[in-house]
Design an enzyme around this catalytic site. Structure first.
Site, PDB file in Angstrom:
ATOM      1  N   HIS A  43      -3.229  -8.440   1.599  1.00 42.03           N
ATOM      2  CA  HIS A  43      -2.483  -7.430   0.832  1.00 42.03           C
ATOM      3  C   HIS A  43      -1.128  -7.965   0.366  1.00 42.03           C
ATOM      4  CE1 HIS A  43      -4.824  -3.750   0.787  1.00 42.03           C
ATOM      5  NE2 HIS A  43      -5.037  -3.799   2.083  1.00 42.03           N
ATOM      6  N   GLN A  69       0.817  -1.225   0.000  1.00 39.39           N
ATOM      7  CA  GLN A  69       0.000   0.000   0.000  1.00 39.39           C
ATOM      8  C   GLN A  69       0.844   1.265   0.000  1.00 39.39           C
ATOM      9  OE1 GLN A  69      -2.601  -1.469   3.418  1.00 39.39           O
ATOM     10  NE2 GLN A  69      -4.046  -0.296   2.190  1.00 39.39           N
TER      11      GLN A  69
HETATM   12 NI    NI Z   1      -6.500  -2.753   3.154  1.00 42.06          NI
END
Ligand code: NI
Length: 198
Positions: free
Chosen positions: A153, A50
């Site tokens: 993720h 991210q």
């Molecule tokens: Ni997330």
């Protein structure tokens, strides 16, 4: 240092991330920056992809879940979360067990969207902490939920991959707007399809 959070549609979010070695350059700095970035965005978890790094690393701080309800009660799924601040390096899910339960998940990479996602109650994870000590732990309740979401993720999976194709189709316009940067967000982001980056 606050890092821009990569938005939905960036290929880094779909990639299976790589394990790292102890000598990974400036790892402590990266972890500190990830905490700063997560707190600034009021998140409870953040995974390295991210912030644009395709490595198997994520951080969590579940303490916001430990806040008592208006009537002073504590949700049983939140017990112990006031101290649930951890770093997970090269994590492996050893086991998931229990009944699946639904929870309205959100993600810092997918602002303004929440959807009910079903996951198992308990998860056993082995991982290295920030001191490179090997740990094996069982998580339940919201702790399990946060860990399962963040673990996804590092495997290149988003919560929108875990909803029905119909629901996902209903979100497609909103999702493409997020990729273009056409979304209101209070923290710094990097949008893959934005013409001009802020
Ligand atoms: Ni997330």
């Amino acid at each position: 240092m606050i890092l821009p959070i990569v938005a939905y549609g960036d290929p880094v979010l779909k990639k299976e991330a790589e394990e790292i070695e102890e000598k990974y350059p400036e790892l402590n700095q990266l972890i500190a920056s990830m905490f700063e970035t997560m707190y600034e965005a009021s998140g409870v978890g953040l995974a390295a992809p991210q912030v644009g790094k395709s490595i198997r690393l994520f951080i969590v701080d579940g303490s916001p879940f430990a806040e008592p309800e208006e009537d002073g009660s504590i949700d049983p799924k939140a017990i112990g979360l006031e101290n649930f601040k951890k770093v997970f390096i090269n994590p492996i899910i050893e086991e998931e067990s229990g009944e699946e339960w639904g929870f309205n998940e959100g993600c810092l990479s997918i602002p303004e969207i929440r959807e009910e996602v079903y996951r198992k109650e308990k998860v056993t994870l082995s991982y290295y902490n920030e001191k490179w000590e090997l740990k094996e732990e069982v998580f339940e309740g919201y702790a399990a939920r946060i860990v399962q979401h963040e673990y996804d993720h590092v495997d290149g999976v988003l919560f929108t991959d875990r909803i029905s194709p119909l629901k996902k189709r209903l979100l497609s316009k909103k999702l493409s707007n997020i990729s273009k940067g056409d979304v209101k967000v209070s923290y710094r982001m990097k949008f893959p399809l934005r013409k001009k980056q802020r």
